[in-house]
Design a protein around this motif. Structure first.
Motif, mmCIF file in Angstrom:
data_model
loop_
_atom_site.group_PDB
_atom_site.id
_atom_site.type_symbol
_atom_site.label_atom_id
_atom_site.label_comp_id
_atom_site.label_asym_id
_atom_site.label_seq_id
_atom_site.Cartn_x
_atom_site.Cartn_y
_atom_site.Cartn_z
ATOM 1 N N TYR A 60 1.209 10.343 -11.954
ATOM 2 C CA TYR A 60 2.221 9.346 -12.311
ATOM 3 C C TYR A 60 1.772 7.959 -11.849
ATOM 4 O O TYR A 60 0.974 7.821 -10.911
ATOM 5 N N ARG A 61 2.311 6.957 -12.510
ATOM 6 C CA ARG A 61 2.177 5.581 -12.029
ATOM 7 C C ARG A 61 3.287 5.347 -11.020
ATOM 8 O O ARG A 61 4.464 5.291 -11.365
ATOM 9 N N LEU A 62 2.925 5.206 -9.750
ATOM 10 C CA LEU A 62 3.892 5.233 -8.650
ATOM 11 C C LEU A 62 4.226 3.829 -8.167
ATOM 12 O O LEU A 62 3.340 2.993 -7.985
ATOM 13 N N THR A 63 5.500 3.580 -7.946
ATOM 14 C CA THR A 63 5.960 2.353 -7.289
ATOM 15 C C THR A 63 6.993 2.749 -6.249
ATOM 16 O O THR A 63 8.047 3.274 -6.580
ATOM 17 N N VAL A 64 6.671 2.533 -4.971
ATOM 18 C CA VAL A 64 7.625 2.741 -3.885
ATOM 19 C C VAL A 64 7.813 1.392 -3.198
ATOM 20 O O VAL A 64 6.850 0.687 -2.938
ATOM 21 N N PHE A 65 9.059 1.028 -2.948
ATOM 22 C CA PHE A 65 9.312 -0.328 -2.474
ATOM 23 C C PHE A 65 10.272 -0.315 -1.292
ATOM 24 O O PHE A 65 10.986 0.666 -1.041
ATOM 25 N N ASP A 66 10.254 -1.411 -0.554
ATOM 26 C CA ASP A 66 11.196 -1.640 0.543
ATOM 27 C C ASP A 66 12.205 -2.684 0.098
ATOM 28 O O ASP A 66 11.823 -3.764 -0.365
ATOM 29 N N ARG A 67 13.472 -2.378 0.250
ATOM 30 C CA ARG A 67 14.503 -3.352 -0.090
ATOM 31 C C ARG A 67 14.377 -4.585 0.807
ATOM 32 O O ARG A 67 13.761 -4.517 1.880
ATOM 33 N N PRO A 68 14.968 -5.721 0.405
ATOM 34 C CA PRO A 68 14.872 -6.931 1.229
ATOM 35 C C PRO A 68 15.303 -6.677 2.672
ATOM 36 O O PRO A 68 16.371 -6.127 2.938
ATOM 37 N N GLY A 69 14.439 -7.070 3.598
ATOM 38 C CA GLY A 69 14.726 -6.926 5.016
ATOM 39 C C GLY A 69 14.273 -5.625 5.624
ATOM 40 O O GLY A 69 14.283 -5.476 6.848
ATOM 41 N N LEU A 70 13.864 -4.650 4.799
ATOM 42 C CA LEU A 70 13.393 -3.366 5.304
ATOM 43 C C LEU A 70 11.874 -3.279 5.157
ATOM 44 O O LEU A 70 11.264 -4.050 4.418
ATOM 45 N N GLY A 71 11.281 -2.307 5.857
ATOM 46 C CA GLY A 71 9.831 -2.194 5.815
ATOM 47 C C GLY A 71 9.200 -3.498 6.275
ATOM 48 O O GLY A 71 9.509 -4.016 7.340
ATOM 49 N N VAL A 124 7.103 -2.162 11.473
ATOM 50 C CA VAL A 124 8.339 -2.139 10.677
ATOM 51 C C VAL A 124 9.557 -2.182 11.580
ATOM 52 O O VAL A 124 10.373 -3.103 11.521
ATOM 53 N N TYR A 125 9.678 -1.183 12.454
ATOM 54 C CA TYR A 125 10.891 -1.058 13.267
ATOM 55 C C TYR A 125 10.839 -1.908 14.529
ATOM 56 O O TYR A 125 11.758 -1.865 15.346
ATOM 57 N N GLY A 126 9.784 -2.698 14.686
ATOM 58 C CA GLY A 126 9.734 -3.698 15.739
ATOM 59 C C GLY A 126 10.217 -5.060 15.280
ATOM 60 O O GLY A 126 10.138 -6.033 16.025
ATOM 61 N N ARG A 127 10.739 -5.135 14.045
ATOM 62 C CA ARG A 127 11.226 -6.405 13.495
ATOM 63 C C ARG A 127 12.738 -6.520 13.656
ATOM 64 O O ARG A 127 13.483 -5.601 13.312
ATOM 65 N N GLY A 128 13.182 -7.656 14.175
ATOM 66 C CA GLY A 128 14.615 -7.891 14.262
ATOM 67 C C GLY A 128 15.263 -7.931 12.891
ATOM 68 O O GLY A 128 16.445 -7.582 12.735
ATOM 69 N N THR A 129 14.507 -8.352 11.880
ATOM 70 C CA THR A 129 15.030 -8.400 10.515
ATOM 71 C C THR A 129 15.444 -7.020 10.028
ATOM 72 O O THR A 129 16.456 -6.862 9.344
ATOM 73 N N VAL A 130 14.663 -5.997 10.381
ATOM 74 C CA VAL A 130 15.000 -4.632 9.965
ATOM 75 C C VAL A 130 16.290 -4.185 10.622
ATOM 76 O O VAL A 130 17.161 -3.577 9.981
ATOM 77 N N LEU A 131 16.459 -4.494 11.916
ATOM 78 C CA LEU A 131 17.704 -4.150 12.606
ATOM 79 C C LEU A 131 18.893 -4.824 11.934
ATOM 80 O O LEU A 131 19.931 -4.187 11.677
#
Length: 536
Positions: free
Chosen positions: A283-294, A417-424
């Motif tokens: 398949y042609r794959l696209t996996v993405f992070d929503r704004p502020g995640l990842g 990723v999870y060291g970002r305040g933006t993700v929290l």
């Protein structure tokens, strides 16, 4: 910098000047020799007005500083300046929280109680909070002025910040001298507070001027980090409206069916690594992070069904043909809404232990109003570097309840990723928006039909210990599968919520299954006939 942050800074400056109302509300207090803090003493009339001004100033200043830490470029002097401004707000809130018991300049009894230390803790601690307000106010203006001159940002702060800091130091010294002499203390202290108000006004003006400046790339705006630039080279960045969403894709084989993968609340692209390894090459794959995640930048708008549908539509349209959507947990809300609103862009769907609410309700919508607060919390916590230290441990702790395997990527990737305040901040925002999205989706179900596309709903029951709740969860997923005549539910009794980590085989089989079916064909072998063996 968003426009509302400028307005908040302006309101904070005005609210800090409530002492100017003393001639109308508190004419009996000694404005020449009495402390300004006596206006908010518990036994004084209208003390709530003056304490409320301090509280509003503190809270709004914290929000402004938090937004600046989250949105503007991180350089040593500018980061220090916004942290000092944040601490100024904290201690301004402390001034309001710990008021004086009485007015010693007016009451001899209060002065005697104060000297004998027979006053409350709040009365004694008020001098500490007031002192730190001045200290952090001076440090904020001084460091922001240095940042302005060193980095070429916010010219008004460069011109006036250091002068305001110097004037505040002079006024602070004069306040100490007036305390020793016992005269003119009230006048000097009111001048001191007026200088702080002026400093807040200059900050508001600097942010306004920076917002209005006609430049292609505002120097105060945070540029992509080295990790983000690498991320964009490896993947792609999609713009859904004004949102930037980090998307990783594999275009081989070029003629393969397009697959669009979206995560649940707080999820990241690497959660799908075991599943994508099984799907790659077909398949042609696209996996993405929503704004502020990842590693995606923060969103311009709070999480909502409208925003997520727009993002999915932008990514799907780029594929050039209808896509198969694979959605996990809360991402199931987004995928279903997307299919109902844009059926022309959806070919098939796999819902991986999707969220389902039997009777959604939301009496008060808080997500949009709370967005500045969540951003401020994320920025403030991120500035302490605690997420960087504790993020991987917190992720491992949460993973124990949702998966039986270890992280699919090295610890430094998890920390990035999870060291970002933006993700929290984004996770808090999505949690607040969860019920709002459920209610909005219920409204869509009443207005728009679900398209007749192949659909498989995977139900994980291994982490639902209560038999009644397990039956309700499975029943909700059965209803989702019945949205289309080509739908099927597969129950996985022993598996946990993160099926993309634990059961990539089940997801790969579901994807192959929906692609083996074309709407209009009968429910033949390979689509509905194998349900019993898998516990549907």
């Amino acid at each position: 910098m968003p426009g509302f942050a400028v307005v908040l800074a302006l309101i904070a400056a005005v609210a800090y000047a409530t002492f100017l109302l003393e001639h109308l509300l508190s004419p009996d207090l000694d404005g020449i020799n009495g402390y300004v803090s006596e206006l908010s003493a518990v036994d004084q009339p209208y003390h709530d007005v003056y304490s409320g001004g301090d509280l509003v100033t503190g809270l709004l200043t914290m929000v402004v500083a938090g937004i600046a830490l989250g949105r503007l470029r991180h350089r040593p002097w500018s980061r220090a300046g916004w942290i000092f401004l944040l601490l100024f707000g904290v201690f301004a809130v402390g001034d309001a929280t710990f008021p004086l018991d009485c007015a010693p300049s007016m009451e001899s009894r209060c002065a005697l109680l104060e000297r004998s230390e027979n006053v409350s803790f709040a009365h004694q601690f008020h001098s500490v909070t007031s002192s730190f307000v001045v200290v952090f106010g001076v440090l904020a203006m001084l460091t922001l002025s240095i940042a302005s001159r060193r980095y070429g940002w916010w010219p008004s702060l460069g011109h006036f910040g250091w002068l305001i800091a110097l004037a505040e130091c002079v006024a602070g010294t004069a306040t100490l001298l007036a305390m020793l002499v016992g005269q003119w203390l009230g006048i000097v202290q009111r001048v001191q507070i007026s200088i702080l108000c002026l400093g807040l006004l200059v900050i508001a003006w600097a942010l306004y001027a920076d917002r209005r400046a006609p430049r292609a790339a505002p120097p105060g705006r945070e540029p992509p980090s080295r990790r983000e630039r690498c991320h964009e080279r490896l993947g792609r960045v999609d713009r859904g409206g004004r949102e930037r969403t980090g998307a990783r894709g594999r275009e081989r084989p070029p003629d393969g069916p397009p697959l669009l993968v979206t995560s649940g609340l707080g999820g990241a692209w690497f959660d799908w690594a075991p599943t994508l390894a099984r799907l790659d090459g077909t398949y042609r794959l696209t996996v993405f992070d929503r704004p502020g995640l990842g590693r995606s930048p923060a969103g311009n708008a709070p999480p909502s069904l409208r925003r997520e549908v727009a993002i999915l539509a932008g990514l799907a349209a780029r594929a050039g043909e209808p896509v198969t959507v694979v959605a996990h947990s809360m991402g199931g809300f987004h995928a279903e809404a997307f299919a109902r609103q844009r059926p022309d862009l959806v070919k098939a769907m796999v819902l991986v232990d999707p969220s389902y609410e039997h009777d959604p309700s939301c009496k008060v919508r808080l997500s949009a109003a709370a967005e500045p607060v969540t951003r401020a919390i994320g920025a403030a916590v991120g500035a302490t570097r605690l997420p960087w230290l504790l993020g991987p441990a917190g992720r491992r702790f949460a993973l124990k309840f949702a998966s039986r395997r270890d992280e699919p990527v090295p610890a430094d990737v998890v920390r990035s990723v999870y060291g970002r305040g933006t993700v929290l901040a984004t996770m808090l925002g999505e949690e607040l928006a969860y019920r709002e999205m459920a209610v909005d989706l219920e409204g869509l179900r009443e207005r728009l039909p679900f398209p007749p596309i192949p659909l498989v709903v995977l139900t994980a029951l291994g982490d639902v210990k209560n038999p009644r709740k397990a039956r309700e969860w499975a029943e909700g997923h059965r209803r989702l599968a019945e949205m289309t005549p080509y739908g099927r539910q597969v129950e996985l009794p022993g598996d946990l919520h993160l099926l993309q980590l634990d059961r990539p085989d089940a997801i790969a089989d579901a994807v192959a299954e929906v692609h083996a079916r074309r709407p209009g064909d009968g429910l033949g072998d390979g689509f509905a006939g194998e349900a019993a063996g898998e516990g549907s």
